[in-house]
Each structure stands twice: as C-alpha cells, then as structure tokens.
Design an enzyme around this catalytic site. Structure first.
Site, PDB file in Angstrom:
ATOM      1  N   GLU A 197       0.792  -1.231  -0.113  1.00 36.32           N
ATOM      2  CA  GLU A 197       0.171   0.036   0.017  1.00 36.32           C
ATOM      3  C   GLU A 197       0.843   1.173   0.166  1.00 36.32           C
ATOM      4  O   GLU A 197       1.757   1.501   0.779  1.00 36.32           O
ATOM      5  CB  GLU A 197      -0.924   0.013   1.240  1.00 36.32           C
ATOM      6  CG  GLU A 197      -1.796   1.171   1.344  1.00 36.32           C
ATOM      7  CD  GLU A 197      -2.652   1.214   2.475  1.00 36.32           C
ATOM      8  OE1 GLU A 197      -3.789   1.776   2.366  1.00 36.32           O
ATOM      9  OE2 GLU A 197      -2.113   1.177   3.769  1.00 36.32           O
TER      10      GLU A 197
ATOM     11  N   LYS B 142      -8.889   4.000  -2.352  1.00 36.39           N
ATOM     12  CA  LYS B 142      -9.346   3.561  -0.851  1.00 36.39           C
ATOM     13  C   LYS B 142     -10.421   4.045  -0.471  1.00 36.39           C
ATOM     14  O   LYS B 142     -10.609   5.265  -0.321  1.00 36.39           O
ATOM     15  CB  LYS B 142      -8.201   3.565  -0.079  1.00 36.39           C
ATOM     16  CG  LYS B 142      -8.297   2.985   1.083  1.00 36.39           C
ATOM     17  CD  LYS B 142      -7.069   2.976   2.331  1.00 36.39           C
ATOM     18  CE  LYS B 142      -7.251   2.212   3.669  1.00 36.39           C
ATOM     19  NZ  LYS B 142      -5.964   2.240   4.387  1.00 36.39           N
TER      20      LYS B 142
ATOM     21  N   CYS C 260      -5.258  -2.418   2.482  1.00 37.01           N
ATOM     22  CA  CYS C 260      -4.963  -2.502   3.870  1.00 37.01           C
ATOM     23  C   CYS C 260      -6.310  -2.689   4.535  1.00 37.01           C
ATOM     24  O   CYS C 260      -6.892  -3.636   4.443  1.00 37.01           O
ATOM     25  CB  CYS C 260      -4.574  -0.904   4.170  1.00 37.01           C
ATOM     26  SG  CYS C 260      -3.927  -0.974   5.933  1.00 37.01           S
TER      27      CYS C 260
END
Length: 330
Positions: free
Chosen positions: A60, A151, A185
C-alpha cells in the site's frame, strides 16, 4: 538491487492450464521520492520476470511511500507549518497518471508480459489535483491500466493526508485461469468490499498493506478461507535510517532504531493454510506458483456467491461511478 527469493516449502505442481506464478515484492521505497521509487520497483519487476512471474504485487502506498510522519510528528496539530510542509512535499511527489508518471511501469509490464498490482499516492486531477488518494493500480500484461481503485475509507491518521475514494475501481481481472481482485489495507476488513469482488468471480485476492505482520498474520488465512481463494498479502519495509534527512523535520523523525514498516508479506491457499507464512523485517521477493484446481476443490462445500449464497434474501448494491463535485452539461 537483488532481492532474497522466498518460495513455498511445499511447492504446488499444477497442470499448465491451472498454473499462475505470482511474486510479492516486499521492498522499501525511496521514501517520498516518486521517480527513485519507480526505479526500485522496476528492479524488482525485472527480477520477478526472471522467476517467471505473471503477476507482481507491491504494498500500500509504496509509490512514493506511506505517510509515517503523521503519527510521529504530531500530525493532528491544526495549522502546523511543519505538517503543511510535509503535505506539500507529499503532494508534489504524488502520482499524476495523466502526466504519464506510470508510463515506465506500463512499458515494463508490456515488455516482460506480466501484470502489476501496486499501491500509490494518486494526485487525482478529476478532483482538482490537490488531494491524494491511496489508490491501487492494476496494469495488465499488455501495459494497459485496467483499474485505479481509490481506498474507500482512509484509516485513522491517514485521514489527515488522504481523501476518501469511491467504488469505481472495485473490479476484477483475468489472470490465466484465475480472476484477480485487490483491496487496500483495512478495506480487507470490510465485508461488503470483499463481497463486491467475490460477486465478480474473484478467486485470487491481493491485500495491500504498508508493512507489518500485525496486519497480515491473522487476517490473510481468513481472507483465503472465506473467499475459498488464494490470498496474497503484500507489504513494504522501511528503515528510518534510510530516510533523506533533507525532508522537513526528518532528523527527529529518524530518531530510534525500530523499523517503520516490517513487511509481513505472505500467501495463504484457498483452504486457509499457509503457502508462504509472513516474511518479516527484510526485503524479499515471495514467489509461488498457484494451482486453480485447489480453488475448485475448496468451492465444493462453500462458494460465497454461488451455491452457498441466498440472493433472494441478501443482495449487495455497488456504486462504481467515479465521484466528482462538478458535472458539466455543454
């Protein structure tokens, strides 16, 4: 840069039509230096190609690096000159896709005939160009950008430097016999985000992390067992001693010897058992050949969106429209 190769202790021997070789590049970025980090990624890709990889994955925010300074320098202090200086530098090193920042990686993917999945700080021009998004890009073996997933929800202190994304990039991709998807994540803790990928046939899941076995060790087998898929958790590493001391306040940031990111990359099979357990505290290239027949075996008694689903009772709606604050009608 030559990375240590880590392979499964008990390698699989699939039929050719069921086999896909993957490589997880657990590397350190040239922290907050975009072009130098691309060079480090390229070196890892070249080595992975020599190992026969058809997919190379990175952690990430690796390009150009995770914002570790936020929790270590009072990132929540309002109107802090130091935090503004950090952010300005971070934004300047962000990835502008329209400018062509990813072209070197696209060209390398095409030249080597492999796909790439990696985390980056996207400087999104469709949102004004002054906010960064923790995005995952997927580049196919022809060098085409097939998805940029922003994200959905930055985690905790990340919200001080990243904007929340949207569902546009919740997509899967053909990879040999497999269907690959990816999440950033703590998105991997979001049941509905996982379900959005399952519903598109995902059976190879890439979970991208900034670095640490505390994230990957417990969750990766769960992702694999729940999805009856291969789960690939890929992380970065970062030693504060390697940080450029010319960065704002870096002298204080680099005090101490503990690693900011410890890795923890690993691979679990669709039965939830380790193919490669977490690799910690060092750079490495995890290489494994996956067997799609193992997915089919485990789907015999559980298929989360097939025979063990009840769409008449439970359904998920996913908005994949790219979000914007303005719409023009000319």
């Amino acid at each position: 840069m030559t990375l240590e190769i880590v392979r499964p202790q008990s390698p699989l021997t699939p039929r050719e039509e069921d086999a896909v070789t993957v490589a997880l590049a657990q590397i350190a970025p040239a922290w907050l230096k975009r072009e130098d980090t691309i060079d480090r990624m390229a070196a890892a890709i070249m080595q992975a190609a020599d190992e026969g990889a058809q997919l190379v994955a990175f952690g990430e925010g690796l390009l150009p690096g995770y914002p570790f300074w936020v929790e270590k320098t009072g990132g929540a202090v309002f109107e802090s000159d130091l935090q503004k200086e950090w952010y300005a530098h971070y934004l300047n090193q962000g990835v502008d896709i329209e400018r062509g920042d990813l072209v070197p990686l696209q060209e390398l993917a095409k030249a080597k005939g492999l796909a790439l999945s990696f985390g980056m700080m996207e400087r999104a021009n469709d949102r004004g160009g002054h906010t960064l998004y923790a995005s995952m890009a997927y580049i196919d073996a022809g060098g085409e950008i097939r998805a940029v997933h922003r994200k959905l929800q930055p985690t905790y202190e990340e919200r001080l430097v990243w904007g929340p994304g949207d569902g546009h990039g919740l997509r899967v991709h053909e990879l040999g016999a497999f269907t690959a998807g990816a999440l950033n994540c703590w998105e991997n803790w979001m049941p509905l985000a996982r379900a959005a990928l399952y519903g598109q046939g995902e059976d190879l899941h890439v979970a991208s992390w900034p670095g640490g076995p505390q994230n990957t060790e417990s969750l990766t087998p769960v992702l694999a067992r729940e999805g009856r898929s291969y789960a690939l958790s890929v992380s970065g590493v970062l030693d504060p001693k390697t940080i450029d001391l010319n960065l704002p306040g870096a002298d204080k940031l680099c005090e101490g010897d503990s690693l900011f990111a410890r890795g923890g990359s690993c691979i679990a099979g669709p039965d939830g058992q380790w193919l490669i357990p977490p690799v910690n505290d060092r750079e490495a290239l995890l290489v494994a050949t996956l067997d799609h027949a193992e997915v089919r075996r485990e789907r015999q008694n559980f298929d989360p969106v097939g025979h063990y689903s009840r769409p008449d009772v439970l359904q998920l709606r996913v908005n994949r429209e790219r979000q914007s604050t303005v719409r023009f009608e000319d």
